[in-house]
Design a protein around this motif. Structure first.
Motif: not given
Length: 137
Positions: A51-58, A62-76
């Motif tokens: 999870f961490l590596l793609p989230a850091l990349f995103l 894309a700091p203006r778009r919270p894609y990492w939150l989508v990634l976190w929700a999907g992992h949950c």
């Protein structure tokens, strides 16, 4: 309002990535000890580095778009699916173990890669102006 200046945007992304990394090692990577001290339980993020590596990349791209939150929700969600399948397996439904194995081995990686690729394509507009191929008759 987030900064429009490209340098500030990248600095914001790097700062957000640093915050995620710090949270990962402090909050998600905690160790809990029992009151008597005889038992230790380690707790980390559901997919860890997967999870961490793609989230850091995103966060950097894309700091203006919270894609990492989508990634976190999907992992949950995948963690819940995996736990439910494991529970079914323990209750005697053999397919539960198979679903658990596929979810934990393949779906987590496919989801992480998919969100990172889709986020990158959307941020940089790589798919704009392209139409899907038409079937010839």
């Amino acid at each position: 309002m987030l900064p429009a200046d490209p340098v500030r945007r990248w600095l914001l992304g790097v700062g957000l990535a640093g915050l995620l990394l710090g949270l990962y090692f402090t909050v998600w990577g905690t160790t809990v000890r029992s009151a008597s001290g005889d038992r230790t339980v380690s707790h980390t993020a559901p997919a860890g580095v997967r999870f961490l590596l793609p989230a850091l990349f995103l966060a950097v791209v894309a700091p203006r778009r919270p894609y990492w939150l989508v990634l976190w929700a999907g992992h949950c969600g995948l963690a819940l699916l995996s736990l439910a399948a494991l529970a079914l397996g323990l209750w005697g439904v053999a397919v539960g173990f198979a679903v658990h194995a596929v979810a934990s081995r393949y779906l987590v990686d496919a989801f992480s890669l998919g969100v990172a690729v889709i986020g990158t394509v959307r941020v940089f507009g790589l798919g704009e102006g392209m139409s899907p191929p038409r079937a010839s008759s």
